[in-house]
Design a protein around this motif. Sequence first.
Motif, PDB file in Angstrom:
ATOM      1  N   SER A  92      46.297  86.859  92.585  1.00 11.85           N
ATOM      2  CA  SER A  92      45.336  85.602  92.917  1.00 11.85           C
ATOM      3  C   SER A  92      46.135  84.407  92.990  1.00 11.85           C
ATOM      4  CB  SER A  92      44.313  85.358  91.661  1.00 11.85           C
ATOM      5  OG  SER A  92      43.670  84.420  91.823  1.00 11.85           O
ATOM      6  N   GLY A 147      45.195  91.082  88.394  1.00 14.21           N
ATOM      7  CA  GLY A 147      44.344  90.113  89.266  1.00 14.21           C
ATOM      8  C   GLY A 147      44.815  88.571  89.048  1.00 14.21           C
ATOM      9  N   VAL A 159      41.870  90.275  95.826  1.00 14.91           N
ATOM     10  CA  VAL A 159      41.985  91.108  94.453  1.00 14.91           C
ATOM     11  C   VAL A 159      41.232  92.132  94.076  1.00 14.91           C
ATOM     12  CG1 VAL A 159      41.811  90.365  92.044  1.00 14.91           C
ATOM     13  CG2 VAL A 159      42.509  88.575  93.355  1.00 14.91           C
TER      14      VAL A 159
END
Length: 140
Positions: free
Chosen positions: A122, A118, A28
């Motif tokens: 993720s 993110g 990330v």
Amino acid sequence: MTFWLIVAKGAIVVVCAALAVLAGGRVVTAVFRLAERSRATELGDDESAAQPVAPLTKAAGTLRGGQWIGMLERLAIFATLLAGFPEGLAVAMILKGFARYPELKASSTGAAERFIIGTFVSVLFACASAGLALWLIQLF
């Protein structure tokens, strides 16, 4: 099923879970760097020089606890997929969205962009780790 086969499958799950939770954060962060670099290229050198702190980096202050939340998110997604409950992915995303909504709505610092990038990276990394674990388990 023999004892050692159970141990081997358990080890696969633990290693892949650790991969999802721990290495996912590094992935990330690397994607954030790439996004900042591509944004600076789009703006040109003059505008990026006027911004000493990149927006995604600055947004990290708004979205406190992001590293821990990301680790828990990847663990939850990994576990739900391994348990055969893919709906758990939606539950985790809904909870995260509701929890972050006030911060995202009140902020104009790039927090929403950081949240989306993110979260997508993720989730994809956790799904890939769970897929790897399931594939390796089925080999035995």
